[in-house]
Design an enzyme around this catalytic site. Structure first.
Site, PDB file in Angstrom:
ATOM      1  N   HIS A 145       0.725  -1.324   0.002  1.00  0.00           N
ATOM      2  CA  HIS A 145      -0.012  -0.062   0.078  1.00  0.00           C
ATOM      3  C   HIS A 145       0.819   1.275  -0.030  1.00  0.00           C
ATOM      4  O   HIS A 145       0.505   2.267  -0.878  1.00  0.00           O
ATOM      5  CB  HIS A 145      -1.020   0.131   1.092  1.00  0.00           C
ATOM      6  CG  HIS A 145      -1.657   1.325   1.391  1.00  0.00           C
ATOM      7  ND1 HIS A 145      -2.684   1.655   0.640  1.00  0.00           N
ATOM      8  CD2 HIS A 145      -1.684   2.366   2.337  1.00  0.00           C
ATOM      9  CE1 HIS A 145      -3.036   2.818   0.814  1.00  0.00           C
ATOM     10  NE2 HIS A 145      -2.350   3.231   2.027  1.00  0.00           N
ATOM     11  N   ARG A 170       3.658  10.645  -5.918  1.00  0.00           N
ATOM     12  CA  ARG A 170       4.983  11.291  -5.886  1.00  0.00           C
ATOM     13  C   ARG A 170       5.681  10.507  -7.047  1.00  0.00           C
ATOM     14  O   ARG A 170       6.712  10.021  -6.723  1.00  0.00           O
ATOM     15  CB  ARG A 170       5.598  11.380  -4.536  1.00  0.00           C
ATOM     16  CG  ARG A 170       5.068  12.075  -3.491  1.00  0.00           C
ATOM     17  CD  ARG A 170       5.722  11.902  -2.425  1.00  0.00           C
ATOM     18  NE  ARG A 170       5.884  10.535  -1.604  1.00  0.00           N
ATOM     19  CZ  ARG A 170       5.102   9.984  -0.938  1.00  0.00           C
ATOM     20  NH1 ARG A 170       3.988  10.775  -0.380  1.00  0.00           N
ATOM     21  NH2 ARG A 170       5.081   8.876  -0.572  1.00  0.00           N
ATOM     22  N   GLU A 187     -10.724   2.009   3.192  1.00  0.00           N
ATOM     23  CA  GLU A 187      -9.377   1.561   3.551  1.00  0.00           C
ATOM     24  C   GLU A 187      -9.725   0.373   4.526  1.00  0.00           C
ATOM     25  O   GLU A 187     -10.189   0.407   5.303  1.00  0.00           O
ATOM     26  CB  GLU A 187      -8.493   2.600   4.258  1.00  0.00           C
ATOM     27  CG  GLU A 187      -7.982   3.736   3.232  1.00  0.00           C
ATOM     28  CD  GLU A 187      -6.888   4.555   3.927  1.00  0.00           C
ATOM     29  OE1 GLU A 187      -6.741   4.644   5.258  1.00  0.00           O
ATOM     30  OE2 GLU A 187      -6.198   5.085   3.105  1.00  0.00           O
ATOM     31  N   ASP A 211     -11.634   2.290   7.009  1.00  0.00           N
ATOM     32  CA  ASP A 211     -11.216   3.884   7.458  1.00  0.00           C
ATOM     33  C   ASP A 211     -11.312   4.763   6.089  1.00  0.00           C
ATOM     34  O   ASP A 211     -10.744   5.030   5.441  1.00  0.00           O
ATOM     35  CB  ASP A 211      -9.782   4.096   7.647  1.00  0.00           C
ATOM     36  CG  ASP A 211      -9.538   5.400   8.131  1.00  0.00           C
ATOM     37  OD1 ASP A 211     -10.227   5.910   9.070  1.00  0.00           O
ATOM     38  OD2 ASP A 211      -8.304   5.931   8.237  1.00  0.00           O
ATOM     39  N   ARG A 221     -10.332  11.170  -0.744  1.00  0.00           N
ATOM     40  CA  ARG A 221      -9.085  11.353  -1.394  1.00  0.00           C
ATOM     41  C   ARG A 221      -8.876  12.983  -1.906  1.00  0.00           C
ATOM     42  O   ARG A 221      -7.774  13.296  -1.785  1.00  0.00           O
ATOM     43  CB  ARG A 221      -8.764  10.574  -2.632  1.00  0.00           C
ATOM     44  CG  ARG A 221      -8.918   9.109  -2.302  1.00  0.00           C
ATOM     45  CD  ARG A 221      -7.878   8.556  -1.262  1.00  0.00           C
ATOM     46  NE  ARG A 221      -7.931   7.469  -0.723  1.00  0.00           N
ATOM     47  CZ  ARG A 221      -7.188   6.607   0.161  1.00  0.00           C
ATOM     48  NH1 ARG A 221      -6.489   7.236   1.057  1.00  0.00           N
ATOM     49  NH2 ARG A 221      -7.338   5.333   0.678  1.00  0.00           N
ATOM     50  N   GLN A 251      -8.389  15.097   1.224  1.00  0.00           N
ATOM     51  CA  GLN A 251      -7.280  14.625   1.661  1.00  0.00           C
ATOM     52  C   GLN A 251      -6.246  15.327   1.087  1.00  0.00           C
ATOM     53  O   GLN A 251      -5.305  15.633   1.636  1.00  0.00           O
ATOM     54  CB  GLN A 251      -7.123  13.266   1.868  1.00  0.00           C
ATOM     55  CG  GLN A 251      -5.918  12.777   2.774  1.00  0.00           C
ATOM     56  CD  GLN A 251      -5.856  10.809   2.627  1.00  0.00           C
ATOM     57  OE1 GLN A 251      -6.835  10.537   2.223  1.00  0.00           O
ATOM     58  NE2 GLN A 251      -4.799  10.404   2.743  1.00  0.00           N
ATOM     59  N   TYR A 255      -3.474  17.878   3.489  1.00  0.00           N
ATOM     60  CA  TYR A 255      -2.673  16.774   4.248  1.00  0.00           C
ATOM     61  C   TYR A 255      -1.216  17.395   4.500  1.00  0.00           C
ATOM     62  O   TYR A 255      -0.507  16.576   5.191  1.00  0.00           O
ATOM     63  CB  TYR A 255      -2.740  15.430   3.722  1.00  0.00           C
ATOM     64  CG  TYR A 255      -1.494  15.246   2.596  1.00  0.00           C
ATOM     65  CD1 TYR A 255      -1.706  15.814   1.253  1.00  0.00           C
ATOM     66  CD2 TYR A 255      -0.458  14.324   2.613  1.00  0.00           C
ATOM     67  CE1 TYR A 255      -0.823  15.425   0.411  1.00  0.00           C
ATOM     68  CE2 TYR A 255       0.434  14.039   1.689  1.00  0.00           C
ATOM     69  CZ  TYR A 255       0.444  14.684   0.373  1.00  0.00           C
ATOM     70  OH  TYR A 255       1.097  14.308  -0.393  1.00  0.00           O
ATOM     71  N   LYS A 301     -10.429  12.258   6.556  1.00  0.00           N
ATOM     72  CA  LYS A 301     -10.639  10.731   7.144  1.00  0.00           C
ATOM     73  C   LYS A 301     -11.592  10.968   8.351  1.00  0.00           C
ATOM     74  O   LYS A 301     -12.398   9.682   8.749  1.00  0.00           O
ATOM     75  CB  LYS A 301      -9.340  10.465   7.779  1.00  0.00           C
ATOM     76  CG  LYS A 301      -7.994  10.557   6.843  1.00  0.00           C
ATOM     77  CD  LYS A 301      -8.192   9.098   6.034  1.00  0.00           C
ATOM     78  CE  LYS A 301      -6.820   8.523   5.638  1.00  0.00           C
ATOM     79  NZ  LYS A 301      -6.742   7.323   5.161  1.00  0.00           N
ATOM     80  N   THR A 336      -3.624   0.678   5.836  1.00  0.00           N
ATOM     81  CA  THR A 336      -4.461  -0.094   4.629  1.00  0.00           C
ATOM     82  C   THR A 336      -3.622  -1.410   4.277  1.00  0.00           C
ATOM     83  O   THR A 336      -2.392  -1.348   4.357  1.00  0.00           O
ATOM     84  CB  THR A 336      -4.482   0.898   3.413  1.00  0.00           C
ATOM     85  OG1 THR A 336      -5.107   1.814   3.773  1.00  0.00           O
ATOM     86  CG2 THR A 336      -5.449   0.017   2.178  1.00  0.00           C
ATOM     87  N   GLU A 365      -5.996   2.283  -5.154  1.00  0.00           N
ATOM     88  CA  GLU A 365      -4.716   1.461  -5.880  1.00  0.00           C
ATOM     89  C   GLU A 365      -5.499   0.536  -6.753  1.00  0.00           C
ATOM     90  O   GLU A 365      -4.835   0.275  -8.009  1.00  0.00           O
ATOM     91  CB  GLU A 365      -4.316   0.542  -4.829  1.00  0.00           C
ATOM     92  CG  GLU A 365      -3.643   1.337  -3.708  1.00  0.00           C
ATOM     93  CD  GLU A 365      -3.269   0.586  -2.338  1.00  0.00           C
ATOM     94  OE1 GLU A 365      -2.306  -0.247  -2.424  1.00  0.00           O
ATOM     95  OE2 GLU A 365      -3.999   0.697  -1.623  1.00  0.00           O
TER      96      GLU A 365
END
Lengths: 395, 395
Positions: free
Chosen positions: B103, B112, B165, B199, B203, B206, B210, B219, B323, B338
């Protein structure tokens, strides 16, 4: 604890004394409908659940009793100095904000000198702290261990950069339903009152861990709060527009309010080193902060923001303001990071000692009050937040 | 709630039935020293406070009763299908880890792409979630609103990237003192057992918020947990070394343990859209994850890490694993991020629908079990975590 009483009591401060609500209730001087267990309790959460109407009824009853010629019954008033204070609230969630303009600007300049001081999203920031490590004023603070970078490599050892964070916390009295945001104009129906907060921080542990999930072990070892909670009702005469009134650009609609935003609260931080204790030197003021000039975001905005996604709240939830600093980082900052500019300009104490960060045996005192005796405005004092640094455990 | 019972009960699952501990205690079949209030309670926290010896005494007494010819007394065993399950634990703090190797690698590649997938500090990451928004399986999940970036500018609106999650949570039964880290070999003296966790994550909210304080409103709107807590004692036969045994470089001394690290737990995520419900189509498995092959960090390591700075723990504290995803992101991932690679490869459902993220009316089911009926190893089932997406509130 009231001396001689076998169970803890809910008390209300009045000058140097405290009214014992359990005794007043026994004498029939407070609404008999209220369960007496609310007043013989180790925390205020039972009182919170009674709701704002009951809080105000009790406040009015007390004001009348204190103003009446016969005063309070025997045992109803005890000296504050005789009390053994407890953590006043069973904390639900601890949300910590980042609402101080000067603090956020200073931290940006120190940590990201080559970028704009404020990130585009800074106006919307907060994180969850650890509720179970919120402790009462007077608790010793054990220097935490953690992963810090030493000579370029991570090493697990006691923090070398133990810091304070001067904050004001608001305590939820009446919760709100999951899925339903708290409207900014309704925040006062949920918040019981304010405390002073020292959100102890280990800057080297924090620096290693904070990307991308935010502060964790650098903050979660301890957060101290004052043992007295000042009710919103008591603070109403002192509310002012403050720096919040200058918000530019105007905030999103869910963050706009017509109400005065922040208490005109005077904050001070005092330091007393072990050497000063030995020499009989009293604690020295190392910082003075005007809360209303420090906070870009109001507490009401923070509660509205933290619930905007539908997050519910519970009695005992604590919302920290974020560190409160004034424009002059050298004299008006809520952290040693700012006062000593990342440890590069040590505080020079009159006895010749220097401080970049906190050392073992140091005691910090945070104080706050509204009003001023000088010009006849009655004063409302916050309880002190006191903490002494205890050496790290030998592992 | 047991049908016909006026107060909630503590029950223990046994195949399709559940043993009612309050009834068994009334019949003198469980240690009479234990306060009966422990078994007639809305949560397990009272049982937690009894400590591991009592948990094991109860477990042994039940095993003997179920094996004995006369079995359980009338009313002592009720069909699980007749129960109205509650949130099993009054949650103290909710700490969420990031211990899944695949994950963390996937998220690094997606978010990234130009940097190494794993940051140097990823092995030490966790953050505090919101304890007050942990809800029981079956609770509807209201699509949250928040600040998201639309056409380059922040806008306050319902999330467009609502995700799951898949996690396993461990629940603290016996707390630990503030200032005293929990030694990794002693974690089993503090943890009562495990739950499944979803959870829920937004996205886009977030992504905006974040940096630098970590996930918050993306979250904190809801986290669902299973209504059954599987005790560590019940899981002992299934513990394996797993991926944890491959840790390289070796972890810091405070994170080293000689004990097998993780349960050999099989996890599945099933999706049922509104159209599938209308057509009578059962929920479809969209992901299968082997927990022991997903987690680089064990739960014991996470508890030891989260308390390494002296943070205390309390009964009811919940530690999420982070996760859980397998090596094949398309079939073995614990998040839609994912499974659909940031929404670029939608799931194609047999009825022609497509999913990048969750849509209103979708129902997710997470399931888990140890053992296998096929080869004669007795099975231990975790409770399901079920949640359906409810449209955002009209503001």
């Amino acid at each position: 604890m009231v001396p001689g009483a076998e169970v803890a009591r809910v008390v209300v401060a009045f000058e140097d004394d405290a009214a014992d609500l359990a005794v007043l209730h026994q004498h029939g001087l407070i609404d008999a409908q209220i369960d007496p267990a609310v007043f013989s309790a180790r925390c205020l959460n039972g009182l919170f659940e009674q709701g704002p109407d009951v809080w105000r009824t009790i406040r009015r009853a007390l004001q009348e009793l204190l103003a009446s010629p016969q005063g309070l019954p025997r045992g109803g008033l005890v000296a504050r100095s005789s009390l053994d204070m407890l953590l006043p609230v069973a904390i639900g969630d601890f949300v910590d904000g980042y609402g101080g303009l000067h603090h956020a600007t200073n931290m940006g300049r120190i940590l990201r000198p080559d970028s704009p001081a404020l990130l585009p999203n800074w106006r919307h920031l907060a994180y969850h702290g650890r509720a179970g490590t919120v402790v009462r004023s007077g608790s010793g603070i054990v220097r935490p261990r953690g992963q810090i970078v030493v000579d370029g490599a991570p090493s697990f050892e006691p923090t070398r950069r133990l810091d304070m964070e001067l904050e004001v916390g608001c305590v939820v009295g009446v919760g709100s339903e999951l899925g339903v945001p708290v409207d900014i104009e309704d925040v006062a129906d949920h918040v019981f009152g304010l405390v002073l907060v020292n959100d102890w921080s280990a800057r080297d542990i924090q620096a290693f861990e904070y990307q991308p999930l935010g502060p964790f072990l650098g903050k979660s070892f301890a957060t101290s709060i004052s043992s007295w909670v000042v009710s919103l009702d008591a603070l109403e005469p002192y509310l002012v527009p403050g720096l919040v009134a200058t918000q530019d650009p105007p905030p999103s609609p869910y963050l706009r309010s017509a109400l005065p935003a922040v208490p005109d609260l005077h904050l001070e931080v005092l330091l007393q080193t072990r050497a000063m204790v030995s020499a009989g030197t009293p604690a020295l003021v190392i910082s003075r902060v005007e809360f209303a000039e420090a906070m870009y975001w109001s507490m009401a905005q923070q509660v509205a923001h933290a619930t905007a996604n539908g997050a519910g709240t519970r009695p005992g939830d604590l919302f920290g303001s974020g560190t409160a600093s004034g424009a002059d980082a050298r004299r008006q900052a809520g952290s040693f990071m700012e006062l000593t500019w990342d440890g590069t300009r040590p505080l020079e104490l009159p006895n010749g000692e220097r401080r970049c960060f906190l050392e073992d045996g140091d005691t910090l005192v945070m104080q706050g009050w509204c009003g001023s005796e000088d010009n006849g405005v009655p004063m409302v004092s916050f309880g002190d937040v006191i903490g002494s640094i205890v050496p790290a455990r030998q592992n």
